[in-house]
Design a protein around this motif. Structure first.
Motif, PDB file in Angstrom:
ATOM      1  N   GLY A   1       0.701  -0.789   0.052  1.00  0.00           N
ATOM      2  CA  GLY A   1      -0.139   0.092   0.194  1.00  0.00           C
ATOM      3  C   GLY A   1       1.179   1.240  -0.011  1.00  0.00           C
ATOM      4  O   GLY A   1       1.707   1.344  -0.360  1.00  0.00           O
ATOM      5  N   GLN A   2       0.306   2.544   0.079  1.00  0.00           N
ATOM      6  CA  GLN A   2       0.803   3.722   0.557  1.00  0.00           C
ATOM      7  C   GLN A   2       1.056   4.069   1.917  1.00  0.00           C
ATOM      8  O   GLN A   2       0.427   3.569   2.805  1.00  0.00           O
ATOM      9  N   VAL A   3       2.655   3.366   2.111  1.00  0.00           N
ATOM     10  CA  VAL A   3       3.445   3.900   3.411  1.00  0.00           C
ATOM     11  C   VAL A   3       4.224   5.376   3.953  1.00  0.00           C
ATOM     12  O   VAL A   3       4.444   5.822   2.532  1.00  0.00           O
ATOM     13  N   GLN A   4       3.681   6.016   4.627  1.00  0.00           N
ATOM     14  CA  GLN A   4       4.921   6.956   4.896  1.00  0.00           C
ATOM     15  C   GLN A   4       6.359   6.993   5.323  1.00  0.00           C
ATOM     16  O   GLN A   4       6.433   6.078   5.555  1.00  0.00           O
TER      17      GLN A   4
ATOM     18  N   GLY B   1       7.274   4.210   8.275  1.00  0.00           N
ATOM     19  CA  GLY B   1       6.733   3.169   8.544  1.00  0.00           C
ATOM     20  C   GLY B   1       6.234   1.354   8.390  1.00  0.00           C
ATOM     21  O   GLY B   1       7.616   1.350   7.744  1.00  0.00           O
ATOM     22  N   SER B   2       5.592   0.839   8.330  1.00  0.00           N
ATOM     23  CA  SER B   2       6.124  -0.902   8.716  1.00  0.00           C
ATOM     24  C   SER B   2       4.872  -1.415   8.498  1.00  0.00           C
ATOM     25  O   SER B   2       4.665  -2.128   9.236  1.00  0.00           O
ATOM     26  N   PRO B   3       4.581  -2.224   6.840  1.00  0.00           N
ATOM     27  CA  PRO B   3       4.109  -2.866   6.849  1.00  0.00           C
ATOM     28  C   PRO B   3       4.170  -3.912   6.965  1.00  0.00           C
ATOM     29  O   PRO B   3       5.770  -4.570   6.920  1.00  0.00           O
TER      30      PRO B   3
ATOM     31  N   ASN C   1      10.249  -2.574   7.749  1.00  0.00           N
ATOM     32  CA  ASN C   1      10.265  -1.385   9.060  1.00  0.00           C
ATOM     33  C   ASN C   1      11.244  -0.637   8.248  1.00  0.00           C
ATOM     34  O   ASN C   1      12.357  -0.476   7.655  1.00  0.00           O
TER      35      ASN C   1
ATOM     36  N   THR D   1      10.323   1.626  -2.669  1.00  0.00           N
ATOM     37  CA  THR D   1       9.170   1.670  -3.115  1.00  0.00           C
ATOM     38  C   THR D   1       9.359   0.621  -4.178  1.00  0.00           C
ATOM     39  O   THR D   1      10.395   1.028  -5.304  1.00  0.00           O
TER      40      THR D   1
ATOM     41  N   VAL E   1       4.419  -1.303  -2.957  1.00  0.00           N
ATOM     42  CA  VAL E   1       4.387  -0.513  -1.783  1.00  0.00           C
ATOM     43  C   VAL E   1       5.124   0.772  -2.319  1.00  0.00           C
ATOM     44  O   VAL E   1       5.597   0.647  -2.697  1.00  0.00           O
TER      45      VAL E   1
ATOM     46  N   VAL F   1       6.558   4.369  -0.764  1.00  0.00           N
ATOM     47  CA  VAL F   1       6.746   5.047   0.573  1.00  0.00           C
ATOM     48  C   VAL F   1       6.766   6.575  -0.020  1.00  0.00           C
ATOM     49  O   VAL F   1       7.587   7.003  -1.481  1.00  0.00           O
TER      50      VAL F   1
END
Length: 117
Positions: free
Chosen positions: A10-13, A16-18, A86, A93, A113, A115
């Motif tokens: 997904g889109q994370v800053q 982030g830790s998907p 993490n 990305t 992903v 970022v």
């Protein structure tokens, strides 16, 4: 028919830790359990690169760029391999894929992903 299905992106800053998941369908738990598994990624305009490997004995190895930030693990009973991401950076990305080692002659659809800084 064996299939690889990745999910969890997904889109994370940045930071982030998907957690990414990959299920191998169409094979037995036993067959999955005797397969080394790996994660790969492909950034826009670049070739697919190896990210991490987990052996049948749960030994892990990582690309230098992710070592200390990513963790690979597996659940043989569910035929799953995970990649915990993490402290993400914009350069992480990519479209993330899993595969067996040695690779199947096919790939899943991957999970994106993205970022943002």
């Amino acid at each position: 028919q064996v299939q690889l299905v990745e999910s969890g992106g997904g889109q994370v800053q940045a930071g982030g830790s998907p957690r990414l998941s990959c299920v191998t369908s169409g094979i037995s738990e036993r067959t999955f359990g005797i397969s080394h598994m790996a994660w790969y990624r492909q950034a826009p305009g670049k070739q697919r690169e190896w990210v991490a490997t987990i052996t049948t004995d749960n030994l892990a190895n990582y690309h230098a760029s992710v070592r200390g930030r990513f963790t690979i693990s597996r659940d043989n009973g569910r035929r799953l391999v995970y990649l915990q991401l993490n402290n993400l950076r914009p350069e992480d990305t990519a479209l993330y894929y899993c595969n067996r080692i040695p690779e199947y002659d096919f790939w899943g659809q991957g999970t994106q992903v993205t970022v943002s800084s």
